[in-house]
Scaffold this motif. Structure first.
Motif, PDB file in Angstrom:
ATOM      1  N   PHE A 170      44.658  53.919  37.952  1.00  8.71           N
ATOM      2  CA  PHE A 170      43.761  53.824  38.276  1.00  8.71           C
ATOM      3  C   PHE A 170      43.082  54.871  37.224  1.00  8.71           C
ATOM      4  CE2 PHE A 170      39.788  56.135  39.902  1.00  8.71           C
ATOM      5  CZ  PHE A 170      38.744  55.342  39.904  1.00  8.71           C
ATOM      6  N   ASP A 171      43.310  56.302  36.983  1.00  8.33           N
ATOM      7  CA  ASP A 171      42.894  56.889  36.224  1.00  8.33           C
ATOM      8  C   ASP A 171      42.972  56.975  34.646  1.00  8.33           C
ATOM      9  OD1 ASP A 171      42.031  58.783  38.412  1.00  8.33           O
ATOM     10  OD2 ASP A 171      43.898  60.782  37.351  1.00  8.33           O
ATOM     11  N   SER A 172      43.882  56.140  34.302  1.00  8.12           N
ATOM     12  CA  SER A 172      43.910  55.312  33.102  1.00  8.12           C
ATOM     13  C   SER A 172      42.423  54.299  32.769  1.00  8.12           C
ATOM     14  CB  SER A 172      45.300  54.677  32.450  1.00  8.12           C
ATOM     15  OG  SER A 172      46.795  55.450  32.521  1.00  8.12           O
ATOM     16  N   ALA A 173      42.822  53.683  33.879  1.00  8.99           N
ATOM     17  CA  ALA A 173      41.177  52.858  34.149  1.00  8.99           C
ATOM     18  C   ALA A 173      40.339  53.552  33.348  1.00  8.99           C
ATOM     19  CB  ALA A 173      41.225  52.029  35.141  1.00  8.99           C
ATOM     20  N   LYS A 174      39.678  54.347  33.908  1.00  9.51           N
ATOM     21  CA  LYS A 174      39.062  54.835  34.222  1.00  9.51           C
ATOM     22  C   LYS A 174      39.010  56.112  33.071  1.00  9.51           C
ATOM     23  CE  LYS A 174      36.298  58.729  37.457  1.00  9.51           C
ATOM     24  NZ  LYS A 174      36.391  59.758  38.554  1.00  9.51           N
ATOM     25  N   LEU A 175      40.262  56.524  32.631  1.00 10.23           N
ATOM     26  CA  LEU A 175      39.857  57.483  31.175  1.00 10.23           C
ATOM     27  C   LEU A 175      38.836  56.464  30.154  1.00 10.23           C
ATOM     28  CD1 LEU A 175      40.581  59.461  29.387  1.00 10.23           C
ATOM     29  CD2 LEU A 175      42.203  57.561  29.478  1.00 10.23           C
ATOM     30  N   TYR A 176      38.164  55.698  29.873  1.00 10.94           N
ATOM     31  CA  TYR A 176      38.258  54.370  29.821  1.00 10.94           C
ATOM     32  C   TYR A 176      36.258  54.667  29.404  1.00 10.94           C
ATOM     33  CZ  TYR A 176      41.750  51.709  27.474  1.00 10.94           C
ATOM     34  OH  TYR A 176      43.258  51.313  27.622  1.00 10.94           O
ATOM     35  N   ALA A 185      36.593  49.612  29.205  1.00 10.76           N
ATOM     36  CA  ALA A 185      37.265  49.867  31.145  1.00 10.76           C
ATOM     37  C   ALA A 185      36.737  48.747  31.695  1.00 10.76           C
ATOM     38  CB  ALA A 185      35.799  50.855  30.459  1.00 10.76           C
ATOM     39  N   VAL A 186      35.403  47.952  31.424  1.00  8.94           N
ATOM     40  CA  VAL A 186      35.724  46.822  32.096  1.00  8.94           C
ATOM     41  C   VAL A 186      37.123  46.032  32.276  1.00  8.94           C
ATOM     42  CG1 VAL A 186      34.308  44.897  32.458  1.00  8.94           C
ATOM     43  CG2 VAL A 186      33.122  46.674  31.470  1.00  8.94           C
ATOM     44  N   VAL A 187      37.560  45.910  30.856  1.00  9.91           N
ATOM     45  CA  VAL A 187      38.484  45.019  31.311  1.00  9.91           C
ATOM     46  C   VAL A 187      39.249  46.100  31.755  1.00  9.91           C
ATOM     47  CG1 VAL A 187      40.706  44.749  30.028  1.00  9.91           C
ATOM     48  CG2 VAL A 187      38.468  43.872  29.378  1.00  9.91           C
ATOM     49  N   ALA A 188      39.964  46.904  31.834  1.00 12.68           N
ATOM     50  CA  ALA A 188      40.921  47.888  32.546  1.00 12.68           C
ATOM     51  C   ALA A 188      41.234  47.760  33.736  1.00 12.68           C
ATOM     52  CB  ALA A 188      41.502  48.960  31.884  1.00 12.68           C
ATOM     53  N   LEU A 189      39.450  47.702  34.546  1.00 11.75           N
ATOM     54  CA  LEU A 189      39.000  48.161  36.032  1.00 11.75           C
ATOM     55  C   LEU A 189      39.073  46.977  36.551  1.00 11.75           C
ATOM     56  CD1 LEU A 189      36.137  50.384  35.590  1.00 11.75           C
ATOM     57  CD2 LEU A 189      38.071  51.381  36.757  1.00 11.75           C
ATOM     58  N   ARG A 194      43.222  43.687  40.380  1.00 13.63           N
ATOM     59  CA  ARG A 194      43.830  42.339  40.495  1.00 13.63           C
ATOM     60  C   ARG A 194      45.380  42.759  40.427  1.00 13.63           C
ATOM     61  NH1 ARG A 194      44.019  40.836  35.172  1.00 13.63           N
ATOM     62  NH2 ARG A 194      41.477  39.297  35.918  1.00 13.63           N
ATOM     63  N   GLU A 195      45.370  44.004  39.975  1.00  9.80           N
ATOM     64  CA  GLU A 195      47.043  44.772  40.298  1.00  9.80           C
ATOM     65  C   GLU A 195      47.403  45.294  41.394  1.00  9.80           C
ATOM     66  OE1 GLU A 195      48.695  45.969  36.626  1.00  9.80           O
ATOM     67  OE2 GLU A 195      48.029  44.319  35.451  1.00  9.80           O
ATOM     68  N   TYR A 196      46.187  46.250  41.802  1.00 12.38           N
ATOM     69  CA  TYR A 196      46.081  46.811  42.916  1.00 12.38           C
ATOM     70  C   TYR A 196      45.101  46.959  43.765  1.00 12.38           C
ATOM     71  CZ  TYR A 196      48.894  49.855  39.858  1.00 12.38           C
ATOM     72  OH  TYR A 196      50.232  50.185  39.328  1.00 12.38           O
ATOM     73  N   ALA A 205      36.880  51.728  41.164  1.00 10.11           N
ATOM     74  CA  ALA A 205      36.851  50.864  40.548  1.00 10.11           C
ATOM     75  C   ALA A 205      35.818  49.559  40.737  1.00 10.11           C
ATOM     76  CB  ALA A 205      38.444  50.231  40.435  1.00 10.11           C
ATOM     77  N   ALA A 206      35.711  49.034  41.438  1.00 12.65           N
ATOM     78  CA  ALA A 206      34.592  47.969  41.637  1.00 12.65           C
ATOM     79  C   ALA A 206      33.054  48.811  41.131  1.00 12.65           C
ATOM     80  CB  ALA A 206      34.380  46.994  42.912  1.00 12.65           C
ATOM     81  N   TYR A 207      32.868  49.775  41.492  1.00  8.55           N
ATOM     82  CA  TYR A 207      31.664  50.568  41.071  1.00  8.55           C
ATOM     83  C   TYR A 207      31.509  50.827  39.815  1.00  8.55           C
ATOM     84  CZ  TYR A 207      28.439  53.881  40.841  1.00  8.55           C
ATOM     85  OH  TYR A 207      27.139  55.378  39.753  1.00  8.55           O
ATOM     86  N   LEU A 208      32.883  51.101  39.454  1.00  9.75           N
ATOM     87  CA  LEU A 208      32.703  51.510  37.638  1.00  9.75           C
ATOM     88  C   LEU A 208      32.004  50.664  37.235  1.00  9.75           C
ATOM     89  CD1 LEU A 208      35.648  54.791  38.016  1.00  9.75           C
ATOM     90  CD2 LEU A 208      32.525  54.859  37.620  1.00  9.75           C
ATOM     91  N   LYS A 209      32.807  49.597  37.224  1.00 14.75           N
ATOM     92  CA  LYS A 209      32.977  48.400  36.237  1.00 14.75           C
ATOM     93  C   LYS A 209      31.419  47.981  36.692  1.00 14.75           C
ATOM     94  CE  LYS A 209      34.819  43.692  36.753  1.00 14.75           C
ATOM     95  NZ  LYS A 209      35.438  42.665  37.083  1.00 14.75           N
ATOM     96  N   ILE A 210      30.625  48.215  37.582  1.00 16.81           N
ATOM     97  CA  ILE A 210      29.310  47.955  37.740  1.00 16.81           C
ATOM     98  C   ILE A 210      28.737  48.407  36.647  1.00 16.81           C
ATOM     99  CG2 ILE A 210      27.208  47.411  38.068  1.00 16.81           C
ATOM    100  CD1 ILE A 210      28.799  46.494  41.156  1.00 16.81           C
ATOM    101  N   GLU A 211      29.307  49.862  36.702  1.00 15.56           N
ATOM    102  CA  GLU A 211      28.598  50.230  35.507  1.00 15.56           C
ATOM    103  C   GLU A 211      28.595  50.287  33.942  1.00 15.56           C
ATOM    104  OE1 GLU A 211      27.147  54.089  35.819  1.00 15.56           O
ATOM    105  OE2 GLU A 211      27.384  55.132  37.234  1.00 15.56           O
ATOM    106  N   SER A 212      29.872  50.343  33.635  1.00 19.42           N
ATOM    107  CA  SER A 212      30.221  49.743  32.342  1.00 19.42           C
ATOM    108  C   SER A 212      29.943  48.592  32.220  1.00 19.42           C
ATOM    109  CB  SER A 212      32.196  49.810  32.776  1.00 19.42           C
ATOM    110  OG  SER A 212      32.278  50.972  33.084  1.00 19.42           O
TER     111      SER A 212
END
Length: 276
Positions: A170-176, A185-189, A194-196, A205-212
């Motif tokens: 999650f932290d790796s995805a959030k870093l973007y 970020a959208v791709v990573a999140l 999907r994986e977790y 992660a779902a919320y940050l995907k909206i913002e990203s």
């Protein structure tokens, strides 16, 4: 008189300690394997794992092939575990259950090897190769001893290890998102979700995907913005369906409203261009 008595007690304690140290040093230098082993067991039972460990390290290899070899190896592994020498205890416990697979202690030895691996697993920010090894060890233990009294604790260990992997991913995805690389970020999140899917971080992660996606749409060229704002709307609708009571609902709703406003602006501009 009391002061003098207390001095005598202290002196007596010091003499006992000195005598004990002297006897211990003699044991270390002794060639009497049996005497060393018996002393090691006594030290272990008293909780003096350091002295027990030193003596066991010296005598356990010499007891190979004897009736005491099995117990000696288990004591050696246990003493190292109690001392926090998890790399050694993991090795000794593994040696134990592979050497004595029919021993009544084999099950506990395998579980203690798992606990040793667990304690070797680093903080989630670091490389997680040993965490994956520990998870494999837990799964192997549960498969081999599904009715074990240690299964509940083993499952808790597995959950704790899984959470480390969740957090790192999650932290790796959030870093973007943090460094404003919103498309990545959208791709990573998305990949993280999907994986977790059952991760405790999936909601954020779902919320940050909206913002990203919203920020990505804002940065896009004009002819790409409409489609990308519509994706913000889609991500938001999926989010509220999945997390209707989320702590992020309010701020996600604000992003959604902003995306709708942008879509209205684009629609209005298109209309004006058509009429001009």
């Amino acid at each position: 008189m009391k002061k003098r008595f207390s001095h005598i007690v202290v002196l007596f304690a010091l003499l006992l300690t000195a005598a004990s140290c002297s006897n211990y040093q003699k044991l270390l230098k002794s060639n009497d394997v049996q005497k060393k082993y018996e002393a090691a067991v006594k030290y272990y039972e008293k909780g003096d794992y350091y002295r027990a460990g030193e003596l066991l390290d010296a005598v356990t290899p010499l007891l190979t092939g004897t009736e005491q070899a099995e117990d000696a190896l288990f004591y050696q592994a246990s003493a190292n575990y109690e001392l926090g020498n998890y790399l050694l205890s993991e090795t000794y416990f593994r040696n134990f259950y592979t050497t004595y697979p029919r021993s009544e202690k084999a099950e506990k030895a395998m579980f203690m090897q798992v606990k040793s691996l667990y304690n070797e697993s680093p903080n989630y920010e670091q490389d997680q190769a040993s965490t994956l090894t520990a998870m494999e060890g837990v799964q192997e233990f549960i498969q081999r001893y599904p009715q074990s009294e240690y299964v509940a604790e083993a499952n808790q260990i597995l959950d704790n290890l899984s959470r480390k992997l969740d957090q790192k991913a999650f932290d790796s995805a959030k870093l973007y998102y943090k460094i404003h690389r919103y498309k990545a970020a959208v791709v990573a999140l998305t990949n993280f979700m999907r994986e977790y899917p059952s991760s405790p971080f999936a909601e954020e992660a779902a919320y940050l995907k909206i913002e990203s996606q919203y920020e990505y749409a804002k940065q896009s060229v004009a002819d790409k913005q409409e489609d990308r704002y519509y994706e913000v709307v889609e991500f938001y609708q999926n989010f509220v369906d999945q997390y209707p009571e989320s702590e992020f609902t309010r701020t996600a709703g604000q992003v959604y409203d902003n995306a709708l406003a942008e879509l209205e602006r684009i629609k209005s501009e298109k209309k004006n261009q058509a009429n001009s």
